[in-house]
Design a protein around this motif. Sequence first.
Motif, PDB file in Angstrom:
ATOM      1  N   GLU A  37       0.712  -1.236  -0.083  1.00  0.00           N
ATOM      2  CA  GLU A  37       0.124   0.093   0.046  1.00  0.00           C
ATOM      3  C   GLU A  37       0.903   1.210   0.032  1.00  0.00           C
ATOM      4  OE1 GLU A  37      -2.705  -0.135   3.363  1.00  0.00           O
ATOM      5  OE2 GLU A  37      -3.926  -1.907   2.487  1.00  0.00           O
ATOM      6  N   ALA A  38       1.827   1.204   0.734  1.00  0.00           N
ATOM      7  CA  ALA A  38       3.043   2.346   0.679  1.00  0.00           C
ATOM      8  C   ALA A  38       3.564   2.622  -0.636  1.00  0.00           C
ATOM      9  CB  ALA A  38       3.922   2.236   1.897  1.00  0.00           C
ATOM     10  N   LYS A  39       3.942   1.599  -1.234  1.00  0.00           N
ATOM     11  CA  LYS A  39       4.669   1.692  -2.654  1.00  0.00           C
ATOM     12  C   LYS A  39       3.259   2.314  -3.532  1.00  0.00           C
ATOM     13  CE  LYS A  39       7.842  -2.149  -2.346  1.00  0.00           C
ATOM     14  NZ  LYS A  39       8.459  -3.141  -2.898  1.00  0.00           N
ATOM     15  N   LYS A  40       2.202   1.873  -3.452  1.00  0.00           N
ATOM     16  CA  LYS A  40       1.240   2.255  -4.342  1.00  0.00           C
ATOM     17  C   LYS A  40       0.708   3.856  -4.031  1.00  0.00           C
ATOM     18  CE  LYS A  40      -1.658  -2.066  -4.813  1.00  0.00           C
ATOM     19  NZ  LYS A  40      -2.899  -2.430  -4.461  1.00  0.00           N
ATOM     20  N   LEU A  41       0.999   4.391  -2.750  1.00  0.00           N
ATOM     21  CA  LEU A  41       0.588   5.466  -2.462  1.00  0.00           C
ATOM     22  C   LEU A  41       1.978   6.655  -2.683  1.00  0.00           C
ATOM     23  CD1 LEU A  41      -1.137   5.256   0.869  1.00  0.00           C
ATOM     24  CD2 LEU A  41      -2.141   5.560  -1.320  1.00  0.00           C
ATOM     25  N   GLN A  42       2.941   6.211  -3.301  1.00  0.00           N
ATOM     26  CA  GLN A  42       4.351   7.143  -3.507  1.00  0.00           C
ATOM     27  C   GLN A  42       3.819   7.669  -4.915  1.00  0.00           C
ATOM     28  OE1 GLN A  42       7.462   4.456  -4.186  1.00  0.00           O
ATOM     29  NE2 GLN A  42       7.928   4.628  -1.842  1.00  0.00           N
ATOM     30  N   SER A  43       4.124   9.143  -4.633  1.00  0.00           N
ATOM     31  CA  SER A  43       4.085  10.033  -5.840  1.00  0.00           C
ATOM     32  C   SER A  43       5.221   9.744  -6.819  1.00  0.00           C
ATOM     33  CB  SER A  43       4.203  11.313  -5.364  1.00  0.00           C
ATOM     34  OG  SER A  43       5.754  11.558  -4.926  1.00  0.00           O
ATOM     35  N   PRO A  44       5.029  10.057  -8.224  1.00  0.00           N
ATOM     36  CA  PRO A  44       6.026   9.905  -9.103  1.00  0.00           C
ATOM     37  C   PRO A  44       7.437  10.553  -8.490  1.00  0.00           C
ATOM     38  CG  PRO A  44       4.113  10.490 -10.180  1.00  0.00           C
ATOM     39  CD  PRO A  44       3.950  10.743  -8.596  1.00  0.00           C
ATOM     40  N   PHE A  45       7.416  11.542  -8.057  1.00  0.00           N
ATOM     41  CA  PHE A  45       8.662  12.220  -7.564  1.00  0.00           C
ATOM     42  C   PHE A  45       9.371  11.163  -6.491  1.00  0.00           C
ATOM     43  CE2 PHE A  45      10.636  14.978  -4.394  1.00  0.00           C
ATOM     44  CZ  PHE A  45      11.681  15.492  -5.311  1.00  0.00           C
ATOM     45  N   GLU A  46       8.519  10.678  -5.509  1.00  0.00           N
ATOM     46  CA  GLU A  46       9.236   9.797  -4.583  1.00  0.00           C
ATOM     47  C   GLU A  46       9.750   8.552  -5.104  1.00  0.00           C
ATOM     48  OE1 GLU A  46       5.716   9.190  -1.988  1.00  0.00           O
ATOM     49  OE2 GLU A  46       6.564  10.793  -0.542  1.00  0.00           O
ATOM     50  N   GLU A  48      11.043   8.230  -8.324  1.00  0.00           N
ATOM     51  CA  GLU A  48      12.142   8.843  -8.926  1.00  0.00           C
ATOM     52  C   GLU A  48      13.400   8.941  -8.168  1.00  0.00           C
ATOM     53  OE1 GLU A  48      13.060   8.803 -12.433  1.00  0.00           O
ATOM     54  OE2 GLU A  48      10.760   8.020 -12.597  1.00  0.00           O
ATOM     55  N   LEU A  49      12.937   9.456  -6.732  1.00  0.00           N
ATOM     56  CA  LEU A  49      14.026   9.649  -5.739  1.00  0.00           C
ATOM     57  C   LEU A  49      14.598   8.287  -5.150  1.00  0.00           C
ATOM     58  CD1 LEU A  49      12.686  12.378  -3.477  1.00  0.00           C
ATOM     59  CD2 LEU A  49      14.843  12.343  -5.109  1.00  0.00           C
ATOM     60  N   LEU A  56      22.559   5.178  -7.084  1.00  0.00           N
ATOM     61  CA  LEU A  56      24.057   5.638  -6.234  1.00  0.00           C
ATOM     62  C   LEU A  56      24.490   4.697  -5.349  1.00  0.00           C
ATOM     63  CD1 LEU A  56      22.845   9.425  -5.598  1.00  0.00           C
ATOM     64  CD2 LEU A  56      24.381   8.489  -7.152  1.00  0.00           C
ATOM     65  N   ASP A  57      23.359   4.056  -4.726  1.00  0.00           N
ATOM     66  CA  ASP A  57      23.985   2.650  -4.062  1.00  0.00           C
ATOM     67  C   ASP A  57      24.835   1.938  -4.616  1.00  0.00           C
ATOM     68  OD1 ASP A  57      23.250   4.129  -1.565  1.00  0.00           O
ATOM     69  OD2 ASP A  57      21.216   2.833  -1.557  1.00  0.00           O
ATOM     70  N   GLN A  58      24.198   1.480  -5.685  1.00  0.00           N
ATOM     71  CA  GLN A  58      24.586   0.567  -6.698  1.00  0.00           C
ATOM     72  C   GLN A  58      26.119   0.973  -7.292  1.00  0.00           C
ATOM     73  OE1 GLN A  58      22.429  -0.606 -10.104  1.00  0.00           O
ATOM     74  NE2 GLN A  58      23.704  -2.423 -10.497  1.00  0.00           N
ATOM     75  N   LEU A  59      26.233   2.262  -7.875  1.00  0.00           N
ATOM     76  CA  LEU A  59      27.540   2.888  -8.085  1.00  0.00           C
ATOM     77  C   LEU A  59      28.388   2.995  -7.103  1.00  0.00           C
ATOM     78  CD1 LEU A  59      26.190   5.748 -10.523  1.00  0.00           C
ATOM     79  CD2 LEU A  59      27.125   3.645 -11.076  1.00  0.00           C
TER      80      LEU A  59
END
Length: 93
Positions: A37-46, A48-49, A56-59
């Motif tokens: 539910e939390a994943k569904k409620l995330q905005s597109p901006f969140e 992308e962040l 960045l963690d992978q790099l």
Amino acid sequence: LLFIHRGLGVESKPELQRVLEHRRRDLLIKQKKEEEEAKKLQSPFEKELLKRHQRLDQLEKEQEKQEDHAPEFIKVKENLRRTSTVTGDEKAA
């Protein structure tokens, strides 16, 4: 023999253990639903962040792996560069 005949053999679990396992299972299911539910409620901006943070963690992990495989003299040279820039900045200030 009566216990085995009734199905209350050695392999049956005590009632308390069954209840605790049932509660753990319910708790895990509830947590998974909340995460979804939390994943569904995330905005597109969140979203992308989050993607950027994961990239960045992978790099950073890849850079650490490359540094681990580098010869010792290269590591020392990089450390010298860092210290020389720090001391150079301190002199300029």
